[in-house]
Design a protein around this motif. Structure first.
Motif, PDB file in Angstrom:
ATOM      1  N   VAL A  12     -14.083  -6.579  -9.094  1.00  0.00           N
ATOM      2  CA  VAL A  12     -13.256  -5.992  -8.042  1.00  0.00           C
ATOM      3  C   VAL A  12     -12.777  -7.098  -7.115  1.00  0.00           C
ATOM      4  O   VAL A  12     -13.563  -7.956  -6.699  1.00  0.00           O
ATOM      5  N   ALA A  13     -11.488  -7.079  -6.782  1.00  0.00           N
ATOM      6  CA  ALA A  13     -10.918  -8.048  -5.837  1.00  0.00           C
ATOM      7  C   ALA A  13      -9.948  -7.324  -4.924  1.00  0.00           C
ATOM      8  O   ALA A  13      -9.210  -6.431  -5.374  1.00  0.00           O
TER       9      ALA A  13
ATOM     10  N   LEU B 171      -6.621  -6.511  -2.871  1.00  0.00           N
ATOM     11  CA  LEU B 171      -5.207  -6.800  -3.071  1.00  0.00           C
ATOM     12  C   LEU B 171      -4.627  -7.495  -1.845  1.00  0.00           C
ATOM     13  O   LEU B 171      -5.129  -7.355  -0.715  1.00  0.00           O
ATOM     14  N   TYR B 172      -3.558  -8.240  -2.058  1.00  0.00           N
ATOM     15  CA  TYR B 172      -2.864  -8.907  -0.958  1.00  0.00           C
ATOM     16  C   TYR B 172      -2.378  -7.858   0.041  1.00  0.00           C
ATOM     17  O   TYR B 172      -1.844  -6.826  -0.331  1.00  0.00           O
ATOM     18  N   GLY B 173      -2.611  -8.134   1.318  1.00  0.00           N
ATOM     19  CA  GLY B 173      -2.200  -7.203   2.352  1.00  0.00           C
ATOM     20  C   GLY B 173      -3.268  -6.172   2.672  1.00  0.00           C
ATOM     21  O   GLY B 173      -3.037  -5.261   3.461  1.00  0.00           O
ATOM     22  N   ASP B 174      -4.455  -6.322   2.036  1.00  0.00           N
ATOM     23  CA  ASP B 174      -5.580  -5.416   2.311  1.00  0.00           C
ATOM     24  C   ASP B 174      -5.205  -3.951   2.065  1.00  0.00           C
ATOM     25  O   ASP B 174      -5.614  -3.050   2.797  1.00  0.00           O
ATOM     26  N   ASP B 175      -4.412  -3.727   0.987  1.00  0.00           N
ATOM     27  CA  ASP B 175      -3.902  -2.384   0.733  1.00  0.00           C
ATOM     28  C   ASP B 175      -4.660  -1.658  -0.380  1.00  0.00           C
ATOM     29  O   ASP B 175      -4.240  -0.618  -0.842  1.00  0.00           O
ATOM     30  N   GLY B 176      -5.751  -2.230  -0.848  1.00  0.00           N
ATOM     31  CA  GLY B 176      -6.513  -1.621  -1.926  1.00  0.00           C
ATOM     32  C   GLY B 176      -7.221  -2.682  -2.739  1.00  0.00           C
ATOM     33  O   GLY B 176      -7.490  -3.791  -2.248  1.00  0.00           O
ATOM     34  N   TYR B 177      -7.486  -2.368  -4.022  1.00  0.00           N
ATOM     35  CA  TYR B 177      -8.290  -3.269  -4.843  1.00  0.00           C
ATOM     36  C   TYR B 177      -7.684  -3.403  -6.246  1.00  0.00           C
ATOM     37  O   TYR B 177      -7.064  -2.471  -6.769  1.00  0.00           O
ATOM     38  N   ALA B 178      -7.916  -4.570  -6.832  1.00  0.00           N
ATOM     39  CA  ALA B 178      -7.640  -4.800  -8.249  1.00  0.00           C
ATOM     40  C   ALA B 178      -8.972  -4.752  -8.990  1.00  0.00           C
ATOM     41  O   ALA B 178      -9.962  -5.340  -8.540  1.00  0.00           O
ATOM     42  N   ILE B 179      -8.992  -4.045 -10.119  1.00  0.00           N
ATOM     43  CA  ILE B 179     -10.243  -3.823 -10.853  1.00  0.00           C
ATOM     44  C   ILE B 179     -10.058  -4.234 -12.309  1.00  0.00           C
ATOM     45  O   ILE B 179      -9.016  -3.952 -12.922  1.00  0.00           O
ATOM     46  N   LYS B 180     -11.068  -4.902 -12.858  1.00  0.00           N
ATOM     47  CA  LYS B 180     -11.101  -5.252 -14.277  1.00  0.00           C
ATOM     48  C   LYS B 180     -12.354  -4.682 -14.908  1.00  0.00           C
ATOM     49  O   LYS B 180     -13.441  -4.793 -14.334  1.00  0.00           O
ATOM     50  N   ILE B 181     -12.210  -4.112 -16.103  1.00  0.00           N
ATOM     51  CA  ILE B 181     -13.369  -3.663 -16.861  1.00  0.00           C
ATOM     52  C   ILE B 181     -13.135  -3.925 -18.351  1.00  0.00           C
ATOM     53  O   ILE B 181     -12.012  -3.828 -18.831  1.00  0.00           O
TER      54      ILE B 181
END
Length: 284
Positions: free
Chosen positions: A239-240, A242-252
């Motif tokens: 989990v990382a 997103l730019y702008g603190d607008d949510g998250y990027a997720i990898k699985i």
């Protein structure tokens, strides 16, 4: 320089084994009509042999590891150590007879059995107390009955060839697949044992990656917890923010078989911008 000597089988197994090496980053190229491929690793030496011969050559210690079917190890009685089952070229070794022969006929007369697997056949026939004469074949075993044999012992993947030749299976003697085997002499050498262990790790990583894909997606902060709780994963997802603190990027990393049902569920849980791509290696 010390080298690990490897035997790769001719025939149908060859391409699968070379593809496995390629997936591990080890390039193997075989010139036409040659038996010694070139390889991009200085500490590896490869020779191509018939799969029937590989087990005994490993037992003798002239080579260190080799790829062949479990059927040929059992047939030759080679004293070697199985390192890993690759799961390639799965077959059954079966006893089959023409449709015109019923099971009672097998007990009332001496039958002729055609096979490439003389030892496996004789062991099975003895266990069933069938009076028989075993005839060694050199391919195309299924064409011997009914004129030249009453029964065959042969390998089959689907059974289709047997059916097309008017044969029915009376027993499955064993199942077989391509395995990596090692010489016990090689395993007593610390450097070779370490090298074999490293190759096993690479092969496992390639095979595991073939069963999985990577999914990447974005999710808003509001939907994050619901989405994460609905995710399958090898361990925890990556989990990382997103730019702008607008949510998250997720990898699985997930099994390929899960994807058809998983993608709609992820979408319903708030995932957006979903990407799927293949993996080359997975090292757990």
């Amino acid at each position: 320089m010390e080298k690990l000597k490897i035997l790769i089988p001719k025939g149908r197994i060859y391409d699968n084994v070379v593809e496995l090496f390629n997936g591990a980053g080890i390039s193997i190229k075989l010139p036409e009509r040659a038996y010694r491929p070139t390889v991009n690793q200085d500490d590896l030496e490869i020779k191509v042999m018939k799969p029937q011969n590989i087990g005994k050559l490993l037992e003798l210690g002239s080579h260190d590891i080799g790829f062949t079917g479990k059927d040929w190890i059992r047939e030759t009685g080679a004293d070697v150590e199985e390192i890993m089952d690759l799961g390639f070229d799965k077959v059954r070794i079966v006893a089959a007879v023409p449709e015109t022969i019923d099971d009672t006929m097998l007990k009332t007369k001496r039958i002729i059995v055609a096979t490439e697997y003389e030892n496996i056949a004789k062991q099975w026939l003895d266990s069933k107390q069938i009076d028989s004469l075993v005839v060694r074949t050199y391919g195309a075993t299924e064409v011997f009955p009914p004129d030249d044999a009453d029964m065959i012992v042969d390998n089959t993947a689907t059974g289709r060839t047997l059916i097309e030749n008017g044969l029915r299976i009376v027993d499955t003697i064993m199942t077989s697949s391509t395995c990596l085997f090692a010489s016990k002499i090689a395993l007593s050498d610390p450097w070779k044992r370490q090298k074999i262990s490293e190759l096993k790790m690479l092969f496992e990583a390639v095979l595991d990656a073939r069963e999985r894909v990577m999914l990447e997606m974005n999710v808003t902060r509001a939907r994050f917890q619901d989405l994460v709780q609905g995710l399958p994963s090898m361990r925890s997802p990556t989990v990382a923010p997103l730019y702008g603190d607008d949510g998250y990027a997720i990898k699985i990393a997930v099994k390929k078989s899960e994807v058809p049902t998983l993608l709609p569920r992820l979408k319903n849980l708030g995932a957006t911008d979903i990407l799927e791509y293949d993996l080359r290696k997975v090292v757990s």
